[in-house]
Scaffold this motif. Structure first.
Motif, short mmCIF file in Angstrom:
data_model
loop_
_atom_site.label_atom_id
_atom_site.label_comp_id
_atom_site.label_asym_id
_atom_site.label_seq_id
_atom_site.Cartn_x
_atom_site.Cartn_y
_atom_site.Cartn_z
N GLY A 124 0.82 -1.21 0.00
CA GLY A 124 0.00 0.00 0.00
C GLY A 124 0.85 1.26 0.00
O GLY A 124 0.55 2.23 -0.70
N ARG A 125 1.94 1.24 0.79
CA ARG A 125 2.85 2.40 0.80
C ARG A 125 3.44 2.63 -0.58
O ARG A 125 3.54 3.77 -1.04
CB ARG A 125 3.97 2.20 1.84
CG ARG A 125 3.53 2.48 3.25
CD ARG A 125 4.69 2.54 4.22
NE ARG A 125 5.36 1.26 4.41
CZ ARG A 125 4.96 0.29 5.22
NH1 ARG A 125 3.86 0.45 5.95
NH2 ARG A 125 5.64 -0.81 5.33
N ASP A 135 9.08 13.98 -4.34
CA ASP A 135 9.06 12.68 -3.69
C ASP A 135 8.30 12.80 -2.38
O ASP A 135 8.14 13.90 -1.85
CB ASP A 135 10.49 12.19 -3.43
CG ASP A 135 10.56 10.67 -3.23
OD1 ASP A 135 9.52 9.99 -3.33
OD2 ASP A 135 11.67 10.17 -2.99
N ILE A 136 7.82 11.68 -1.88
CA ILE A 136 7.10 11.65 -0.60
C ILE A 136 7.59 10.47 0.22
O ILE A 136 7.84 9.39 -0.31
CB ILE A 136 5.57 11.59 -0.80
CG1 ILE A 136 4.85 11.74 0.54
CG2 ILE A 136 5.16 10.34 -1.53
CD1 ILE A 136 3.35 12.03 0.42
N LYS A 137 7.78 10.71 1.50
CA LYS A 137 8.10 9.66 2.47
C LYS A 137 6.77 9.33 3.13
O LYS A 137 6.31 10.04 4.02
CB LYS A 137 9.13 10.18 3.47
CG LYS A 137 9.55 9.17 4.48
CD LYS A 137 10.55 8.22 3.88
CE LYS A 137 11.17 7.37 4.99
NZ LYS A 137 11.80 6.20 4.47
N VAL A 138 6.12 8.29 2.64
CA VAL A 138 4.75 7.96 3.05
C VAL A 138 4.67 7.72 4.56
O VAL A 138 3.76 8.22 5.23
CB VAL A 138 4.21 6.75 2.26
CG1 VAL A 138 2.85 6.32 2.77
CG2 VAL A 138 4.15 7.08 0.77
N GLU A 139 5.64 6.98 5.12
CA GLU A 139 5.61 6.66 6.55
C GLU A 139 5.63 7.91 7.42
O GLU A 139 5.07 7.93 8.51
CB GLU A 139 6.81 5.76 6.95
CG GLU A 139 6.89 4.47 6.18
CD GLU A 139 7.60 4.60 4.83
OE1 GLU A 139 7.53 3.65 4.04
OE2 GLU A 139 8.21 5.66 4.55
N THR A 189 3.71 10.71 -6.41
CA THR A 189 4.82 11.31 -7.15
C THR A 189 4.48 11.45 -8.64
O THR A 189 4.75 12.49 -9.25
CB THR A 189 6.13 10.51 -6.96
OG1 THR A 189 5.91 9.15 -7.29
CG2 THR A 189 6.63 10.61 -5.54
N LYS A 190 3.87 10.45 -9.22
CA LYS A 190 3.52 10.50 -10.65
C LYS A 190 2.47 11.58 -10.93
O LYS A 190 2.61 12.35 -11.89
CB LYS A 190 3.02 9.13 -11.11
CG LYS A 190 2.57 9.08 -12.55
CD LYS A 190 3.50 8.25 -13.39
CE LYS A 190 3.04 8.11 -14.82
NZ LYS A 190 3.32 9.26 -15.64
N MET A 191 1.45 11.63 -10.10
CA MET A 191 0.38 12.62 -10.33
C MET A 191 0.92 14.04 -10.24
O MET A 191 0.59 14.89 -11.08
CB MET A 191 -0.76 12.43 -9.34
CG MET A 191 -1.64 11.23 -9.66
SD MET A 191 -2.95 10.99 -8.44
CE MET A 191 -4.06 12.32 -8.85
N ILE A 192 1.73 14.33 -9.24
CA ILE A 192 2.28 15.68 -9.07
C ILE A 192 3.12 16.06 -10.29
O ILE A 192 2.96 17.13 -10.87
CB ILE A 192 3.13 15.77 -7.78
CG1 ILE A 192 2.23 15.70 -6.55
CG2 ILE A 192 3.99 17.04 -7.76
CD1 ILE A 192 1.29 16.86 -6.38
N GLN A 193 4.02 15.16 -10.68
CA GLN A 193 4.88 15.48 -11.82
C GLN A 193 4.09 15.64 -13.11
O GLN A 193 4.37 16.52 -13.92
CB GLN A 193 5.98 14.43 -11.94
CG GLN A 193 6.97 14.54 -10.79
CD GLN A 193 7.97 13.42 -10.72
OE1 GLN A 193 7.87 12.42 -11.42
NE2 GLN A 193 8.94 13.57 -9.84
N ASP A 194 3.07 14.81 -13.31
CA ASP A 194 2.23 14.92 -14.52
C ASP A 194 1.48 16.23 -14.56
O ASP A 194 1.39 16.88 -15.61
CB ASP A 194 1.25 13.75 -14.60
CG ASP A 194 1.92 12.45 -15.01
OD1 ASP A 194 3.13 12.45 -15.33
OD2 ASP A 194 1.22 11.41 -14.99
N VAL A 195 0.93 16.64 -13.42
CA VAL A 195 0.15 17.88 -13.37
C VAL A 195 1.01 19.08 -13.75
O VAL A 195 0.62 19.91 -14.58
CB VAL A 195 -0.48 18.08 -11.97
CG1 VAL A 195 -0.93 19.52 -11.75
CG2 VAL A 195 -1.65 17.14 -11.80
N ALA A 213 3.86 5.85 -5.41
CA ALA A 213 3.88 5.92 -6.87
C ALA A 213 2.80 6.87 -7.38
O ALA A 213 3.06 7.71 -8.26
CB ALA A 213 3.70 4.53 -7.47
N ALA A 214 1.61 6.76 -6.84
CA ALA A 214 0.50 7.61 -7.31
C ALA A 214 0.79 9.08 -7.01
O ALA A 214 0.61 9.94 -7.88
CB ALA A 214 -0.80 7.18 -6.64
#
Length: 115
Positions: A57-58, A95-99, A66-72, A63-64
């Motif tokens: 899940g993390r 990038d995001i540190k999900v934890e 980081t990809k969404m931000i860069q695409d937008v 992935a969602a």
């Protein structure tokens, strides 16, 4: 915090809120030469936090996000951002540190940002 940094934070927060339904709880931007380095805390929605309870899940949330931000940003630079810093946006690294529910975005502009 300068007025320019505060205005930059507002633009970034608005994009995240529109994209994910929730903006970051805390945000801080540093301007260094032609870079805007933005640190965001409290990004994840309750649903993302639920999904991120497992390692798989993390990975999905990471992935969602980081990809969404860069695409937008690749499709359309947010209104007012380039005018605010007086330069064209060339690249965005994100990038995001999900934890930790902490994200970092580095915006690379064509020219140095005047403070």
């Amino acid at each position: 915090m300068s007025k320019k940094e505060a205005a930059f934070n507002d633009i970034v927060r608005k994009v995240r809120k529109q994209l994910f339904g929730k903006g970051p709880e805390r945000i801080k931007t540093y301007f260094v030469d032609n870079l805007a380095i933005t640190i965001l805390h409290g990004n994840l929605t309750p649903t993302e936090k639920f999904i991120a309870r497992t390692p798989e899940g993390r990975d999905i949330v990471h992935a969602a996000r980081t990809k969404m931000i860069q695409d937008v940003y690749a499709q359309h630079v947010p209104d007012g951002m380039e005018e605010l810093v007086g330069s064209k946006l060339l690249y965005l690294f994100s990038d995001i540190k999900v934890e930790e529910d902490m994200a970092v975005s580095v915006f690379v502009f064509e020219k140095p940002i005047e403070l």
